[in-house]
Design an enzyme around this catalytic site. Structure first.
Site, PDB file in Angstrom:
ATOM      1  N   CYS A  47     -33.376   9.032 -35.956  1.00 56.88           N
ATOM      2  CA  CYS A  47     -33.064  10.447 -35.813  1.00 56.88           C
ATOM      3  C   CYS A  47     -33.484  11.279 -37.013  1.00 56.88           C
ATOM      4  O   CYS A  47     -33.592  12.501 -36.903  1.00 56.88           O
ATOM      5  CB  CYS A  47     -31.577  10.630 -35.562  1.00 56.88           C
ATOM      6  SG  CYS A  47     -30.528  10.029 -36.895  1.00 56.88           S
ATOM      7  N   SER A 191     -24.597   2.712 -28.011  1.00 57.92           N
ATOM      8  CA  SER A 191     -23.861   2.273 -29.199  1.00 57.92           C
ATOM      9  C   SER A 191     -23.297   3.466 -29.966  1.00 57.92           C
ATOM     10  O   SER A 191     -22.209   3.389 -30.551  1.00 57.92           O
ATOM     11  CB  SER A 191     -24.775   1.453 -30.113  1.00 57.92           C
ATOM     12  OG  SER A 191     -25.913   2.202 -30.500  1.00 57.92           O
ATOM     13  N   TYR A 192     -24.015   4.601 -29.989  1.00 58.32           N
ATOM     14  CA  TYR A 192     -23.513   5.804 -30.654  1.00 58.32           C
ATOM     15  C   TYR A 192     -22.238   6.291 -29.967  1.00 58.32           C
ATOM     16  O   TYR A 192     -21.325   6.803 -30.611  1.00 58.32           O
ATOM     17  CB  TYR A 192     -24.586   6.895 -30.610  1.00 58.32           C
ATOM     18  CG  TYR A 192     -25.113   7.297 -31.961  1.00 58.32           C
ATOM     19  CD1 TYR A 192     -25.144   6.392 -33.016  1.00 58.32           C
ATOM     20  CD2 TYR A 192     -25.592   8.581 -32.188  1.00 58.32           C
ATOM     21  CE1 TYR A 192     -25.635   6.758 -34.242  1.00 58.32           C
ATOM     22  CE2 TYR A 192     -26.093   8.966 -33.421  1.00 58.32           C
ATOM     23  CZ  TYR A 192     -26.115   8.046 -34.448  1.00 58.32           C
ATOM     24  OH  TYR A 192     -26.591   8.398 -35.674  1.00 58.32           O
ATOM     25  N   ALA A 193     -22.203   6.146 -28.633  1.00 61.60           N
ATOM     26  CA  ALA A 193     -21.026   6.596 -27.891  1.00 61.60           C
ATOM     27  C   ALA A 193     -19.796   5.792 -28.287  1.00 61.60           C
ATOM     28  O   ALA A 193     -18.705   6.344 -28.457  1.00 61.60           O
ATOM     29  CB  ALA A 193     -21.281   6.475 -26.390  1.00 61.60           C
TER      30      ALA A 193
END
Length: 439
Positions: A47, A191-193
């Site tokens: 990102c 995985s971010y969630a």
């Protein structure tokens, strides 16, 4: 020869990094197969950074850079000159220093972030799957992973730095009086969630819905004790905070989805963006995207960062010393083979001259001991000269005295300490770090 092309939030726009995050990984496999100047490549696109670690077949650095820029620019629908203007090119020891610092979270938007080490590991795994790694790239990335684990477990940098998820929620917290009464919609199930849910619950959030463009919301909701939403616009309408973190290559949330006159905070953690930037102009909507979050990234605790950077510097010094020391390994192997061939010939002659097995055994034992003693000092000296950057002197001496030459394609042993040979605390630290990355 290893070089690195790097662009990050420090020297490139988020728009360019966003485009590269989509296209660059798809170009990785073609970089090697379509190029005569590259033996290997590992591409990392996250990102807030783009990295291409290249193993060049010869010493034509300019051609390797040009081929890589053209490939990733084409795959990302960018102009090559725009990419070239945004990347820095590193070579030699700077490549090692940079990767070790990156994988340890020292070059991230939020110093000490935990996600980057897992992203570096996955970049190597992707390169392996594409067949674009080399022994030099493998050694470099394996030691970078070992270094980042040490930094994570032996310094306070992880506590000093915060993930982008937690920093985004911290910025939102200044506008929210009570997270327990706040209605939250999470868009995404990766995985971010999972990281976001943990951070929300740390703040006391209880009313959390989840929506997935891929239809995974029911499964994810059951796993994390959430409410699954099936209609995105309706779910947004019943939410005070919307957090997006999907891998979609197009915006999932449009301005029209938010245009209901309700005050709402939208946190976009996606790259590419999950929320159309024009949503920032919708009345009542406050949009926090990665670029906004990075502006507010805090300065890390100085002592923690200093400790981590010292560990990285020490690891880089060891890596370079090992590489220099091993520069004499092919010549040393050739010399030992030369000496042992002579030894074997002498033992065979002794066996032919003397029919007494006991006498032959004593002779062989004495000869092998003598050779071991004679080889000890040259072996030590070879490593000393290698560490001092004078390995060519050792190679030249063998050639002048014995006519011995190293094998041209000799494979150097890995400088990485195998997991099985590490101490119990090191193995335990490795296991804990792997579990943290996986989460």
């Amino acid at each position: 020869m290893l070089i690195c092309l790097t662009a990050s939030h420090r020297n490139a726009s988020f728009d360019l990094l966003e485009r590269l995050s989509i296209g660059a990984p798809t170009a990785a496999s073609r970089l090697v197969t379509d190029s005569d100047v590259l033996d290997g490549a590992v591409v990392l696109a996250t990102c807030n950074r783009f990295e291409a670690y290249l193993d060049i077949a010869g010493d034509d650095r300019d051609s390797a850079v040009s081929a890589t820029v053209d490939a990733v620019a084409t795959a990302s629908d960018l102009v090559p000159a725009e990419v070239l203007d945004s990347v820095s090119v590193l070579g030699g020891g700077d490549v090692v220093q940079h990767l070790f610092a990156v994988s340890s979270g020292l070059e991230s938007v939020v110093v000490g972030e935990t996600e980057i080490s897992g992203q570096v590991r996955r970049a190597l795994e992707d390169a392996r799957a594409n067949g674009t790694t080399t022994s030099d790239l493998e050694r470099l990335f394996q030691e970078a992973a070992h270094t980042s684990r040490g930094v994570k477990t032996r310094t306070r940098i992880g506590a000093a730095g915060r993930s982008l998820v937690r920093l985004g929620l911290e910025l939102a917290s200044s506008r929210i009086t009570d997270w327990a009464q706040t209605r939250v919609l999470l868009v995404g199930t990766g995985s971010y969630a999972a990281t976001t849910i943990a951070a929300l619950r740390d703040r006391g959030a209880e009313n959390i819905q989840v929506f997935s463009p891929s239809g995974r919301a029911p499964w994810f909701a059951a796993k994390h004790d959430l409410v699954a939403a099936t209609d995105l616009r309706r779910a947004i309408g019943s939410s005070d905070v919307v957090i997006t973190c999907t891998s979609s290559e197009v915006p999932v949330v449009e301005p029209a989805d938010l245009d209901d006159g309700q005050r709402r905070i939208v946190i976009d953690l996606g790259l590419p963006r999950n929320v159309d930037p024009d949503a920032a102009g919708v009345e009542g909507v406050e949009l926090l995207d990665l670029e906004t979050i990075s502006i507010h990234a805090p300065i890390a605790e100085l002592n923690a960062e200093s400790e981590a950077r010292q560990m990285v510097d020490d690891a880089v010094s060891r890596f370079r010393a090992q590489a220099l020391e091993q520069s004499t390994t092919p010549a040393l192997v050739a010399f030992r083979k030369h000496v042992f061939d002579i030894l074997d010939d002498e033992i065979d002659r002794a066996k032919r001259r003397d029919a007494d097995p006991e006498s032959v055994e004593q002779t062989e034992r004495a000869l092998r001991h003598l050779v071991g003693v004679l080889l000890h000092r040259p072996s030590v000296r070879a490593r000393e000269l290698g560490r001092a950057g004078r390995g060519e002197e050792f190679v030249g001496a063998l050639d002048a005295l014995f006519g011995v030459h190293p094998e041209p394609e000799a494979e150097l042993p890995s400088p990485i300490v195998p997991l099985a040979e590490r101490t119990a605390p090191e193995r335990a630290a490795t296991d804990r770090a792997d579990e943290a990355d996986a989460s």
